[in-house]
Design a protein around this motif. Sequence first.
Motif, short mmCIF file in Angstrom:
data_model
loop_
_atom_site.label_atom_id
_atom_site.label_comp_id
_atom_site.label_asym_id
_atom_site.label_seq_id
_atom_site.Cartn_x
_atom_site.Cartn_y
_atom_site.Cartn_z
N GLN A 199 -9.80 7.74 9.93
CA GLN A 199 -10.16 8.68 8.86
C GLN A 199 -8.93 9.08 8.04
N ILE A 200 -7.84 9.33 8.74
CA ILE A 200 -6.61 9.72 8.04
C ILE A 200 -6.06 8.54 7.25
N GLY A 201 -6.12 7.34 7.83
CA GLY A 201 -5.66 6.15 7.11
C GLY A 201 -6.40 5.93 5.82
N ILE A 202 -7.71 6.15 5.83
CA ILE A 202 -8.50 5.99 4.61
C ILE A 202 -8.12 7.04 3.58
N ALA A 203 -7.85 8.28 4.05
CA ALA A 203 -7.46 9.33 3.12
C ALA A 203 -6.10 9.04 2.47
N LEU A 204 -5.18 8.47 3.26
CA LEU A 204 -3.85 8.16 2.72
C LEU A 204 -3.85 6.91 1.87
N PHE A 205 -4.62 5.90 2.30
CA PHE A 205 -4.59 4.59 1.65
C PHE A 205 -6.01 4.13 1.31
N GLU A 260 -0.39 24.08 21.06
CA GLU A 260 0.28 25.34 20.85
C GLU A 260 1.75 25.12 20.50
N GLY A 261 2.20 25.79 19.48
CA GLY A 261 3.60 25.71 19.07
C GLY A 261 3.91 24.64 18.05
N LEU A 262 2.94 23.78 17.69
CA LEU A 262 3.20 22.74 16.70
C LEU A 262 3.36 23.35 15.33
N SER A 263 4.40 22.99 14.63
CA SER A 263 4.67 23.55 13.31
C SER A 263 3.59 23.15 12.31
N ALA A 264 3.10 24.12 11.58
CA ALA A 264 2.10 23.85 10.54
C ALA A 264 2.70 23.16 9.33
N ASP A 265 4.03 23.11 9.25
CA ASP A 265 4.69 22.51 8.09
C ASP A 265 4.80 20.99 8.20
N ILE A 266 4.51 20.43 9.36
CA ILE A 266 4.60 18.97 9.53
C ILE A 266 3.57 18.29 8.63
N ALA A 267 4.00 17.24 7.94
CA ALA A 267 3.09 16.46 7.10
C ALA A 267 3.36 14.97 7.30
N VAL A 268 2.34 14.16 7.08
CA VAL A 268 2.49 12.71 7.23
C VAL A 268 2.09 12.04 5.93
N GLU A 269 2.68 10.87 5.69
CA GLU A 269 2.35 10.09 4.49
C GLU A 269 2.22 8.61 4.79
N ARG A 270 2.38 8.24 6.06
CA ARG A 270 2.23 6.84 6.48
C ARG A 270 1.60 6.81 7.87
N VAL A 271 1.20 5.63 8.30
CA VAL A 271 0.70 5.42 9.66
C VAL A 271 1.52 4.31 10.30
N ALA A 272 1.70 4.39 11.62
CA ALA A 272 2.53 3.41 12.31
C ALA A 272 2.23 3.44 13.80
N PRO A 273 2.50 2.33 14.53
CA PRO A 273 2.35 2.35 15.99
C PRO A 273 3.40 3.25 16.63
N LEU A 274 3.14 3.68 17.86
CA LEU A 274 4.02 4.62 18.54
C LEU A 274 5.46 4.15 18.58
N ASP A 275 5.67 2.86 18.85
CA ASP A 275 7.03 2.38 19.06
C ASP A 275 7.79 2.15 17.76
N PHE A 301 0.84 -1.19 0.00
CA PHE A 301 0.00 0.00 0.00
C PHE A 301 0.88 1.24 0.00
N ARG A 302 0.69 2.10 -1.00
CA ARG A 302 1.43 3.35 -1.11
C ARG A 302 0.48 4.51 -0.89
N ALA A 303 0.94 5.50 -0.14
CA ALA A 303 0.09 6.65 0.17
C ALA A 303 -0.27 7.41 -1.10
N ARG A 304 -1.52 7.85 -1.15
CA ARG A 304 -1.97 8.60 -2.31
C ARG A 304 -1.54 10.07 -2.21
N SER A 305 -1.28 10.54 -1.00
CA SER A 305 -0.93 11.96 -0.83
C SER A 305 -0.23 12.15 0.51
N ARG A 306 0.18 13.39 0.78
CA ARG A 306 0.70 13.79 2.08
C ARG A 306 -0.35 14.68 2.74
N LEU A 307 -0.49 14.55 4.05
CA LEU A 307 -1.46 15.36 4.78
C LEU A 307 -0.73 16.23 5.78
#
Length: 355
Positions: free
Chosen positions: A99-105, A29-44, A8-14
């Motif tokens: 919801q994000i997983g469905i949007a990416l994959f 507060e203070g989280l950069s708006a430039d951060i984007a994700v393209e995959r999902v994974a467990p915390l560890d 499964f390859r991501a269709r886009s970056r969010l």
Amino acid sequence: MMTDPVFFRARSRLAVADITRLTGAEPIEGLSADIAVERVAPLDQAGEGDLSFLENPHYLPMLATSKAALILISPKFLDRAPKSAPLMVAREPYRAFAQIGIALFPEAARPQSFFGAKGVSPGAVVHPEARLEIGVTVDPGAVIGPRAEIGAGTIIGANAVIGPDVRIGRDCSISANAVIQHSLIGNRVIIHSGACLGQDGFGFSMGPRGHLKVPQVGRVVIQDDVEIGAGTTVDRGANRDTIVGEGTKIDNQVQIGHNVMVGRHCVLVAKVGISGSTVLEDFVVMGGASATVGHIRIGMGAQIAGAANVKDDVPPGARMAGTPAQPLGDFARELALLKRLVKETRVRSDTKNEG
């Protein structure tokens, strides 16, 4: 040397703003708006470009060491999170994660054609009297019988069999080797590999001269947005329809007998067995390997624990466990009493032996 396949390859970056629009999650507060994700994974296991989530307190210690690019977190855990963690606050982190997983994959949300081709494969067998709307995909080896009707956007997987007069709605996925007969299927239904719908119900007039087969002349009716797991079987009705209500999710290797009525948004976990003519009202949950006898009613919102066996009607909202199933509180007290009796018996036995 063999390559490592990526299925499964991501269709886009969010980006952060995209996630807020999609889920309502708010950045701390203070989280950069430039951060984007393209995959999902467990915390560890998460790293750069990965989205993760925290909803279970068991995983709180992982926040300090997680390298995820973004972490969805419940408001109730916010004061226990490291100040440096890249957090977005969501009321329901797991749902937002989905919801994000469905949007990416989006391809991972329902079974796809093995061959990636649109239209009817030359290797499929489609009866000339079958009716397929524009946009139906039929993989090689699939068989579609006379007068079957299939709606636009539906995928029929390799070697699936769709019997005569079957109706399948739009945007469905019928996986490889599924068999559907004597059935009416709604829209956006997912049926996984090896599932069988519409075969004979198990009905016999039994007696000393042998067991006479009772013709099963009902249908299977699957309403919109139902998902049916691999290897699950849904028998057609004997003299009425077997019905699965909209939004219900059925795991692998579940057996639903003839004339059963399953309500809306029920959840049936693996190896559940529902005997004939049982009624499940809306939002019933049945844990793995639980079962019912026939001709009973399980009330709205009731929860049946794994491996429980239900022999009587269950009132709405009840929580049942054990064999035969009983209210969860009674079951727990019974287990505690049994444990105490075993302990007392062992103590008396040890004392007697010492004497």
